[in-house]
Write a protein that holds these residues in place. Sequence first.
Motif, PDB file in Angstrom:
ATOM      1  N   LEU B  25       0.828  -1.204   0.000  1.00  0.00           N
ATOM      2  CA  LEU B  25       0.000   0.000   0.000  1.00  0.00           C
ATOM      3  C   LEU B  25       0.869   1.263   0.000  1.00  0.00           C
ATOM      4  O   LEU B  25       0.661   2.187  -0.796  1.00  0.00           O
ATOM      5  N   PHE B  26       1.868   1.282   0.877  1.00  0.00           N
ATOM      6  CA  PHE B  26       2.703   2.486   0.973  1.00  0.00           C
ATOM      7  C   PHE B  26       3.527   2.699  -0.299  1.00  0.00           C
ATOM      8  O   PHE B  26       3.718   3.829  -0.748  1.00  0.00           O
ATOM      9  N   VAL B  27       4.026   1.609  -0.843  1.00  0.00           N
ATOM     10  CA  VAL B  27       4.794   1.728  -2.088  1.00  0.00           C
ATOM     11  C   VAL B  27       3.905   2.305  -3.185  1.00  0.00           C
ATOM     12  O   VAL B  27       4.296   3.192  -3.935  1.00  0.00           O
ATOM     13  N   TYR B  28       2.656   1.821  -3.227  1.00  0.00           N
ATOM     14  CA  TYR B  28       1.715   2.329  -4.230  1.00  0.00           C
ATOM     15  C   TYR B  28       1.435   3.815  -3.990  1.00  0.00           C
ATOM     16  O   TYR B  28       1.447   4.632  -4.914  1.00  0.00           O
ATOM     17  N   LEU B  29       1.184   4.190  -2.721  1.00  0.00           N
ATOM     18  CA  LEU B  29       0.851   5.585  -2.412  1.00  0.00           C
ATOM     19  C   LEU B  29       2.030   6.516  -2.686  1.00  0.00           C
ATOM     20  O   LEU B  29       1.848   7.696  -2.970  1.00  0.00           O
ATOM     21  N   ARG B  32       1.713   6.831  -7.294  1.00  0.00           N
ATOM     22  CA  ARG B  32       0.522   6.141  -7.804  1.00  0.00           C
ATOM     23  C   ARG B  32       0.570   5.948  -9.314  1.00  0.00           C
ATOM     24  O   ARG B  32      -0.178   5.164  -9.858  1.00  0.00           O
ATOM     25  N   LYS B  33       1.423   6.718  -9.991  1.00  0.00           N
ATOM     26  CA  LYS B  33       1.434   6.624 -11.458  1.00  0.00           C
ATOM     27  C   LYS B  33       2.342   5.495 -11.960  1.00  0.00           C
ATOM     28  O   LYS B  33       2.200   5.058 -13.093  1.00  0.00           O
ATOM     29  N   SER B  34       3.282   5.059 -11.117  1.00  0.00           N
ATOM     30  CA  SER B  34       4.241   4.062 -11.582  1.00  0.00           C
ATOM     31  C   SER B  34       3.583   2.691 -11.682  1.00  0.00           C
ATOM     32  O   SER B  34       3.014   2.179 -10.712  1.00  0.00           O
ATOM     33  N   SER B  35       3.676   2.076 -12.871  1.00  0.00           N
ATOM     34  CA  SER B  35       3.020   0.772 -13.024  1.00  0.00           C
ATOM     35  C   SER B  35       3.777  -0.307 -12.255  1.00  0.00           C
ATOM     36  O   SER B  35       3.170  -1.277 -11.796  1.00  0.00           O
ATOM     37  N   ILE B  36       5.097  -0.135 -12.075  1.00  0.00           N
ATOM     38  CA  ILE B  36       5.851  -1.117 -11.287  1.00  0.00           C
ATOM     39  C   ILE B  36       5.338  -1.091  -9.839  1.00  0.00           C
ATOM     40  O   ILE B  36       5.086  -2.137  -9.233  1.00  0.00           O
ATOM     41  N   ASN B  37       5.160   0.117  -9.290  1.00  0.00           N
ATOM     42  CA  ASN B  37       4.657   0.240  -7.920  1.00  0.00           C
ATOM     43  C   ASN B  37       3.262  -0.368  -7.798  1.00  0.00           C
ATOM     44  O   ASN B  37       2.940  -1.030  -6.813  1.00  0.00           O
ATOM     45  N   LEU B  90       7.827  -6.030 -16.183  1.00  0.00           N
ATOM     46  CA  LEU B  90       7.973  -4.573 -16.051  1.00  0.00           C
ATOM     47  C   LEU B  90       9.306  -4.124 -15.459  1.00  0.00           C
ATOM     48  O   LEU B  90       9.789  -3.040 -15.751  1.00  0.00           O
ATOM     49  N   PHE B  91       9.877  -4.964 -14.587  1.00  0.00           N
ATOM     50  CA  PHE B  91      11.008  -4.498 -13.797  1.00  0.00           C
ATOM     51  C   PHE B  91      12.360  -4.913 -14.388  1.00  0.00           C
ATOM     52  O   PHE B  91      12.501  -6.065 -14.766  1.00  0.00           O
ATOM     53  N   PRO B  92      13.382  -4.051 -14.457  1.00  0.00           N
ATOM     54  CA  PRO B  92      13.324  -2.618 -14.123  1.00  0.00           C
ATOM     55  C   PRO B  92      12.739  -1.802 -15.272  1.00  0.00           C
ATOM     56  O   PRO B  92      12.299  -0.691 -15.041  1.00  0.00           O
ATOM     57  N   ARG B 225      16.406   0.772  -3.789  1.00  0.00           N
ATOM     58  CA  ARG B 225      17.666   1.165  -4.407  1.00  0.00           C
ATOM     59  C   ARG B 225      17.427   1.783  -5.778  1.00  0.00           C
ATOM     60  O   ARG B 225      18.215   2.543  -6.286  1.00  0.00           O
ATOM     61  N   HIS B 226      16.297   1.403  -6.367  1.00  0.00           N
ATOM     62  CA  HIS B 226      15.955   1.886  -7.700  1.00  0.00           C
ATOM     63  C   HIS B 226      15.317   3.273  -7.607  1.00  0.00           C
ATOM     64  O   HIS B 226      14.957   3.861  -8.607  1.00  0.00           O
ATOM     65  N   HIS B 227      15.128   3.758  -6.400  1.00  0.00           N
ATOM     66  CA  HIS B 227      14.475   5.047  -6.150  1.00  0.00           C
ATOM     67  C   HIS B 227      13.055   5.065  -6.658  1.00  0.00           C
ATOM     68  O   HIS B 227      12.554   6.084  -7.095  1.00  0.00           O
ATOM     69  N   LEU B 228      12.422   3.891  -6.643  1.00  0.00           N
ATOM     70  CA  LEU B 228      11.023   3.885  -7.056  1.00  0.00           C
ATOM     71  C   LEU B 228      10.170   4.411  -5.916  1.00  0.00           C
ATOM     72  O   LEU B 228       9.074   4.863  -6.086  1.00  0.00           O
ATOM     73  N   PHE B 229      10.679   4.284  -4.738  1.00  0.00           N
ATOM     74  CA  PHE B 229       9.996   4.920  -3.616  1.00  0.00           C
ATOM     75  C   PHE B 229      11.052   5.226  -2.578  1.00  0.00           C
ATOM     76  O   PHE B 229      12.179   4.763  -2.642  1.00  0.00           O
ATOM     77  N   ASN B 230      10.610   5.996  -1.593  1.00  0.00           N
ATOM     78  CA  ASN B 230      11.564   6.413  -0.606  1.00  0.00           C
ATOM     79  C   ASN B 230      11.591   5.469   0.563  1.00  0.00           C
ATOM     80  O   ASN B 230      10.616   5.371   1.314  1.00  0.00           O
ATOM     81  N   VAL B 231      12.703   4.796   0.722  1.00  0.00           N
ATOM     82  CA  VAL B 231      12.768   3.731   1.716  1.00  0.00           C
ATOM     83  C   VAL B 231      12.572   4.290   3.130  1.00  0.00           C
ATOM     84  O   VAL B 231      11.938   3.669   3.971  1.00  0.00           O
ATOM     85  N   LYS B 232      13.040   5.513   3.391  1.00  0.00           N
ATOM     86  CA  LYS B 232      12.913   6.094   4.733  1.00  0.00           C
ATOM     87  C   LYS B 232      11.461   6.339   5.086  1.00  0.00           C
ATOM     88  O   LYS B 232      11.009   5.984   6.175  1.00  0.00           O
TER      89      LYS B 232
END
Lengths: 137, 535
Positions: B25-29, B32-37, B90-92, B225-232
């Motif tokens: 859920l958080f990765v998606y939020l 929201r536009k990234s199809s990988i997420n 899809l990935f990467p 690591r791919h910066h698809l989302f912010n790990v922090k």
Amino acid sequence: METVVDKRPRILLFVEDEPDIVELYKIAFEAEGFVVESVFNGQDALSKLKQYSNEDVDRPTVMILDILLPDISGMDILKEIRKNSLFDNTPVIMFTNYSSDKIREEISNIPNTRYLLKMETSPVQLISFVKEMLGLK
Amino acid sequence: MQYIGQNFLFTLSVIVGVMAFLLGLFVYLDDRKSSINKVFFFFNLAAAAWIASVLVAISTNNLEVILFARRLAFGSASFIAFFIYYFSYLFPRPNRNYQFPFWLALALTVFIAILGVFTPYILQNVDLVNLEQINSYGIGYYVFSIYFFGSLISGIYNFISKRRRLVGVEAAQVSLVMVGLIISGILGALTNLVLPKLLGTYSTGQWGPLSVSVFIILSTYALSRHHLFNVKVIAVELLTSAMWLFILFRLLLASSFETKIMDGGLLVVAVVFGALLIRSVIKEVNQRERVGKLALDLETANKKLEGLDAARREFLSFASHQLKTPMTVIKGYATLAADPNYLNSPERIKQIVTKIGESTDQMYRLISNFLDARAIEEGKITYIFKPMDIVKLTSSLVEEFIPYAAKRGLELTFGSSSPSVTVRADEIKFRQVAQNLIDNAIKYTDKGQVKVEIKEEDSSVLFIVSDSGRGIPPEVKAHLFEQFFRERNSVLKTKGTGLGLYIAKEIVKAHQGEIWAESDGEGKGATFVVRLKKE
């Protein structure tokens, strides 16, 4: 014995990519009785050297090489010349506007080879240097 | 001991399931536009649903509930398989060589899920013998197994073939995801698909939920690591929501009223502060990202400046070398003229004087180019725009160039679609552009012809110079109009300054026009086009 040497045409191989410069020195050398053979790039210069290895082709009496050429450096052509014992007695003048102490020093260690700057050498002076190297003076 | 162990395993599985859901859920939020997420979210959702069904199945003795939960597990596992494969596509970056048949694959998945959940074809029945869940499978079991392993193996194959073409961080990411997929896939399938069939019981099934955690952990790491989302941000969100859930459970399980009040108060405080914490972390991360971007911009600008500086230095040494050539010629002829040995005929005098004149022109052109480039850079060029007949100007210019072209053994022709076309231009400046393009074409053509044309096109007019010359390699074409740019191989072949096309582009730009080059590559000739608006 002496007459044999004198009868052969004195050939000058001029490797230079600027046609205007070739034309200028051609006028001067031809007036001195030289036959000027000119090539405009390094590849053509190398094939000329190959031709000269043939027995029945007249070899140049002297060679004048520019350093900055479109394809191969004049220094590399010089190395090819000095590798070939056929040209051991052929004087070579590295004739350039590329002023570099490193190259000047490198050339000073190669026998029968001189480094001259175009801007500082008039056609008349160049002829006089050539004659000096050929022992005609 | 066994009871405590099982209870512990159960709790751990609940945590894995909840974490999988929240993480997705958080990765998606986060984007929201990234199809990988998005696909990652749906995968985690399916995994959480599967874990939930397995947990329900092992926590009850009601046969009906067990059967439905076990069948639900097959349904959610079908979607797991679907999203594994879609994720590997899809990935990467999506596979280039084919298009994923999304709807077809989804339809197949839904069909198998329906088969699993609502029919006895996959799981026929479940029985309880000495508290052990004994299963009996239908023919659909094999269909499901082929489908599941097929997706898993083709997903792994996808990653392997992508991995070969990647380097650096991306290669490492794909490796991580792949290893996660192999471990989780094998463990999950072994504990809940293969062993239950071989042993006839679901005794190994309880370990299944844990297997998913390997893939989730490794792919989360790879994605961050791919910066698809912010790990922090995701970590803070996960920890905070875990804390909320913990307090909520305590509150629900609390026996005394006092404890309920205390836990309720604690929950309110945790929610408020947790939300504030998440907000501040998001803000900080955004700020840091901005600063990072600024630093990167600065670095790029600095590199560009350094490059420009190096080009300028190289250019200076090159320019002075270029000036030496006509100077040598002038000086050489001057000394010949002073020597009576050479100055022996009127023709000779004429030849020498002409040569000196030509070389002086050449020097003048070189110096003008340097000065023009300087003036353009400092914005000191003024244009006087007036109506100008571009056909007349071009035709007279071509006339001037014919002897020069002939001397080089080239045919120079001029053609126009109409006898007169008026444009608004600075005649002197445009002439300079036209001169430069024609001169270049002649210089870079060893044999054949140079064609100059004027063509009308709607409200604009095209000035076209095409030649049968050396052509332009694609990598050179991109930089052709840059300042100080010279084709590496031709640095010493020609008399140019490397500024001509830059100056031409700037002048054409000031005329609100366009200039571009076309060439099929080396040795295939080149065409330069200038487009100006008709008056």
